[in-house]
Write a protein that holds these residues in place. Structure first.
Motif, PDB file in Angstrom:
ATOM      1  N   VAL A   8     -13.399   2.450  11.989  1.00 40.78           N
ATOM      2  CA  VAL A   8     -13.073   2.547  10.555  1.00 40.78           C
ATOM      3  C   VAL A   8     -13.937   3.924  10.150  1.00 40.78           C
ATOM      4  N   VAL A  17     -15.789  -1.718  14.278  1.00 42.71           N
ATOM      5  CA  VAL A  17     -16.167  -2.798  14.008  1.00 42.71           C
ATOM      6  C   VAL A  17     -15.355  -3.991  14.675  1.00 42.71           C
ATOM      7  N   GLU A  19     -13.548  -7.741  14.146  1.00 43.99           N
ATOM      8  CA  GLU A  19     -13.288  -8.905  13.241  1.00 43.99           C
ATOM      9  C   GLU A  19     -12.489 -10.202  13.617  1.00 43.99           C
ATOM     10  N   GLU A  22     -10.357 -15.280   8.322  1.00 42.07           N
ATOM     11  CA  GLU A  22     -10.186 -14.899   6.757  1.00 42.07           C
ATOM     12  C   GLU A  22     -11.056 -15.681   5.949  1.00 42.07           C
ATOM     13  N   VAL A  25     -16.688 -12.485   3.427  1.00 41.81           N
ATOM     14  CA  VAL A  25     -17.183 -11.733   4.158  1.00 41.81           C
ATOM     15  C   VAL A  25     -18.540 -12.060   4.958  1.00 41.81           C
ATOM     16  N   LEU A  27     -21.119 -10.110   7.407  1.00 42.27           N
ATOM     17  CA  LEU A  27     -21.300  -9.200   8.171  1.00 42.27           C
ATOM     18  C   LEU A  27     -22.633  -9.151   9.201  1.00 42.27           C
ATOM     19  N   ARG A  52     -14.614 -14.811   6.972  1.00 38.23           N
ATOM     20  CA  ARG A  52     -14.219 -13.430   7.700  1.00 38.23           C
ATOM     21  C   ARG A  52     -15.427 -12.982   8.143  1.00 38.23           C
ATOM     22  N   ILE A  54     -17.173 -10.183  10.640  1.00 44.99           N
ATOM     23  CA  ILE A  54     -17.168  -8.664  10.900  1.00 44.99           C
ATOM     24  C   ILE A  54     -18.474  -8.292  11.415  1.00 44.99           C
ATOM     25  N   LEU A  85     -19.314   0.059   4.552  1.00 46.74           N
ATOM     26  CA  LEU A  85     -18.295  -0.637   5.356  1.00 46.74           C
ATOM     27  C   LEU A  85     -17.779  -1.961   4.476  1.00 46.74           C
ATOM     28  N   VAL A  88     -14.934  -0.123   2.530  1.00 49.62           N
ATOM     29  CA  VAL A  88     -13.703  -0.198   3.424  1.00 49.62           C
ATOM     30  C   VAL A  88     -12.930  -1.275   3.681  1.00 49.62           C
ATOM     31  N   VAL A  89     -13.728  -2.537   3.935  1.00 51.14           N
ATOM     32  CA  VAL A  89     -13.038  -3.567   4.212  1.00 51.14           C
ATOM     33  C   VAL A  89     -12.859  -4.646   2.712  1.00 51.14           C
TER      34      VAL A  89
END
Length: 325
Positions: A8, A17, A19, A22, A25, A27, A52, A54, A85, A88-89
């Motif tokens: 990304v 990244v 992943e 679901e 998030v 991280l 989710r 990541i 980031l 971005v996600v």
């Protein structure tokens, strides 16, 4: 549950990244010498629990942006990667989980951008607020300046000491863990017990062979020097953050560490009480001290870490969890 990996672009720079899952998030941020792959078992557990997961190769490592300039590794720059980031996600907020340098930087990101960090989980590195003295000045005042392990690692060209990766990666994994006899384990202020002694094993019994092979391959490709910029940038980060002096982490937090970790023993000899830790982390939900683990607690005691991490995540306010998705 399958995982995926991709490149990304964050603020004009590529970040790699991985992943899985679901939901809200979580991280994951690694330390030195490592990559996103260090979190595989935690990511699986977190994804199975409805989150989710990541993980990123931090800047300077793996397949991510790796500038040579030391000034690009301050806490301000790395926190920018993490917040960028999240943009971005598509996550308004996230729980940040970090080990080693990753722990230090998720802590700093929680201070710098509390609006984006829902909660913090630190492995192997306790939170220390910015004080009057930098780590460098404090060590020098205590007569430990040139004995502290990072002194040698931060010097120009220090990455050469870690070549070849096929030798150094097993060494760092072994000597920093609980595997060696207590009197032979790594000591951050005893040069005789340094972390680059030859390991008696190619793969520690608690480590996944594929993970070790991946780590070796990545450092054979990239070298170690840009990763060592995190050590070289310590003073610059201190100089850039006077506004954070005395700031505490108020978000819900969790601290997990191995009792055989030489670094943890150095930072809090004999351990630290929950009350003491809460002086600088008022939102600390608990600390987990693992008797059978050293510095690589996410590998050495993966089941313990996974259990505590999932329990912490699922106990967070569900309203905030939904907003973080």
């Amino acid at each position: 549950m399958k995982h995926s990996s991709r490149q990304v672009v964050v603020d004009g720079h590529e970040i790699h990244v991985v992943e899985q899952g679901e939901g809200p998030v979580v991280l994951f941020c690694h330390g030195f010498p490592d990559t996103a792959e260090t979190w595989r078992r935690q990511m699986q557990a977190v994804a199975d629990a409805g989150f989710r997961a990541i993980a990123l190769d931090m800047r300077g490592f793996g397949r991510s942006h790796a500038p040579r300039d030391v000034s690009q590794y301050t806490s301000l720059m790395v926190a920018g990667d993490l917040v960028g980031l999240l943009d971005v996600v598509g996550a308004r907020t996230a729980v940040l989980v970090g080990h080693d340098w990753g722990a230090d930087y998720v802590q700093r990101t929680a201070l710098l951008r509390p609006d984006r960090v829902r909660a913090v989980v630190s492995l192997s590195i306790p939170f220390a607020p910015r004080g009057e003295l930098s780590l460098r000045d404090d060590l020098e005042a205590r007569g430990l300046g040139d004995r502290y392990y990072a002194h040698a690692m931060a010097r120009p060209g220090g990455g050469a000491d870690f070549e070849p990766a096929s030798r150094s990666v097993p060494s760092v994994l072994h000597w920093l863990s609980a595997s060696p006899p207590p009197d032979e384990r790594w000591d951050p202020v005893d040069p005789r017990k340094h972390l680059l002694r030859e390991s008696p094993v190619a793969v520690p019994p608690w480590a996944d062979a594929d993970y070790v092979a991946h780590t070796i391959r990545e450092f054979e490709r990239t070298g170690f020097d840009t990763g060592l910029n995190y050590y070289r940038a310590v003073q610059a980060s201190f100089d850039l953050t006077p506004a954070l002096k005395g700031a505490v982490i108020r978000q819900p937090s969790l601290y997990i560490w191995g009792k055989a970790d030489g670094l943890c023993q150095f930072f809090h000899p004999g351990g630290a009480s929950l009350a003491t830790l809460r002086e600088t982390q008022p939102g600390l939900r608990g600390q987990v001290a693992v008797d059978t683990a050293g510095h690589w607690v996410q590998h050495e005691a993966a089941e313990v870490v996974n259990r505590e991490l999932v329990a912490f995540l699922t106990a967070l306010d569900p309203i905030d969890q939904e907003a973080a998705a």
